[in-house]
Design an enzyme around this catalytic site. Structure first.
Site, short mmCIF file in Angstrom:
data_model
loop_
_atom_site.label_atom_id
_atom_site.label_comp_id
_atom_site.label_asym_id
_atom_site.label_seq_id
_atom_site.Cartn_x
_atom_site.Cartn_y
_atom_site.Cartn_z
N GLU A 1 0.19 3.65 1.73
CA GLU A 1 0.23 4.10 3.13
C GLU A 1 1.56 3.75 3.79
O GLU A 1 1.88 4.28 4.85
CB GLU A 1 -0.94 3.50 3.92
CG GLU A 1 -2.30 4.07 3.56
CD GLU A 1 -2.50 5.51 4.05
OE1 GLU A 1 -1.84 5.90 5.03
OE2 GLU A 1 -3.32 6.22 3.45
N SER B 1 0.81 -1.21 0.00
CA SER B 1 0.00 0.00 0.00
C SER B 1 0.85 1.26 0.00
O SER B 1 1.94 1.31 0.59
CB SER B 1 -0.90 0.00 1.25
OG SER B 1 -1.51 1.26 1.44
N TYR C 1 -2.07 0.38 10.23
CA TYR C 1 -2.29 -0.26 8.94
C TYR C 1 -1.03 -0.17 8.08
O TYR C 1 -0.57 -1.16 7.51
CB TYR C 1 -3.48 0.39 8.22
CG TYR C 1 -3.62 -0.05 6.78
CD1 TYR C 1 -4.14 -1.31 6.46
CD2 TYR C 1 -3.23 0.79 5.73
CE1 TYR C 1 -4.25 -1.71 5.14
CE2 TYR C 1 -3.35 0.39 4.41
CZ TYR C 1 -3.86 -0.85 4.12
OH TYR C 1 -3.96 -1.25 2.81
#
Length: 329
Positions: A129, A127, A151
């Protein structure tokens, strides 16, 4: 006939990927939680139209034994590990389950592939992120990670687990560092779908306001249907590698609101309420991807524009809201 195994097949990406693989003649297997099989109308809604073409297996990512059993039984040629607790804001509320599920689940699937089908090609859904507090912009495969959420941290761990299985055990394992990708199948908890779903209800008189957090946050938004093609292409290469998948264009939440509300003739400023409680404890202000490597090596590039994506999501939610309005009459 090639066999593919998908974790997270009931999600946005899993449903689009299953459709793609079926269109290419694959035998498609999916791992689902047992509760999904007990409540198919709700939990299997994204794959309801192709259920008869899929082979579903009830299991939990947290159970290594169940992962091994399924991999040994299916002997897949390709495994796409998409399942995760993927809502970033929730990861702050329940960091322990997010970290445990995402890291242990990835480890379990990788180990199951290693022992049960070592020639299977493996894809991990990494990801954007992971970049978090970005060290450079745009972000590419060599950009250092600085995750700002449980996450993001869990995805960094999964990324390095995937690399380690590739380097230590010779598994054909790839990381897809996907930037934000949306669609009408996006979960209602994500800001893009929250906007289009609430907008549709406002348009039809079913809602009066839209509470949102940071309107200045910028993301590189693409269409999930485009992005699953990149996943598949990664596993068709001669050698495993890691790729950033993005559009190369960043837009703010304000930009998203402008397109969405403007499309139905409304001014979002009349309905949006900024709520400080919806801000993340550690904010990620901007993510912007450089997909040069994917374009060069995979011959992949996004097809759906930002504006087309937003309008498609609004259209789909207007249809849903229309059904809800009809029931309320």
């Amino acid at each position: 006939m090639k066999k593919a195994l998908i974790t997270g097949i009931t999600g946005q990406d899993g449903s689009y990927l299953a459709e793609l693989l079926l269109s290419k003649g694959y035998e498609v297997h999916g791992i689902v939680r047992r509760v999904s099989l007990e409540d198919p109308d709700h939990r299997l809604v994204r794959i309801k139209h192709i259920l008869g073409k899929l082979v579903l297996h009830a299991a939990s990512l947290e159970s290594y034994a169940s992962m091994v059993n399924i991999v040994e039984k299916v002997k897949p040629d390709e495994c796409y590990h998409l399942a995760a607790q993927s809502f970033v804001s929730y990861s702050f509320e329940d960091e322990f389950s997010t970290v445990n599920t995402n890291i242990n689940g990835t480890h379990h699937v990788l180990s199951a592939v290693k022992h049960g089908s070592p020639k299977c090609k493996f894809y991990f859904a990494a990801s954007s992120e992971m970049f978090g507090l970005v060290h450079e912009s745009p972000q590419k495969e060599s950009t250092p990670f600085h995750p700002r959420s449980p996450y993001g941290i869990s995805k960094v761990a999964g990324y390095y687990l995937t690399q380690n299985y590739r380097e230590a055990y010779g598994i054909f394992a790839c990381n897809g560092i996907l930037f934000n990708h949306e669609s009408p199948r996006r979960g209602l908890e994500f800001v893009t779908r929250k906007i289009t779903n609430t907008l549709a209800k406002i348009k039809l008189g079913l809602a009066k306001e839209l509470p949102l957090g940071n309107l200045e946050a910028k993301r590189d938004w693409g269409h999930a249907e485009d992005y699953v093609k990149a996943m598949w292409l990664m596993l068709q290469q001669n050698d495993p590698d890691d790729f950033v998948i993005a559009t190369g264009r960043a837009h703010s939440v304000r930009d998203f609101l402008d397109v969405a509300f403007g499309y139905v003739g409304l001014n979002w400023k009349d309905y949006v309420v900024e709520d400080k409680k919806l801000y993340r404890p550690a904010e990620v202000n901007e993510l912007l991807g450089d997909f040069t490597k994917a374009k060069k090596k995979l011959h992949w590039e996004p097809k759906v524009s930002f504006e087309e994506l937003v309008k498609a999501m609004v259209d789909a939610d207007l249809k849903l809201a229309g059904k809800e309005a009809a029931l309320n009459r």
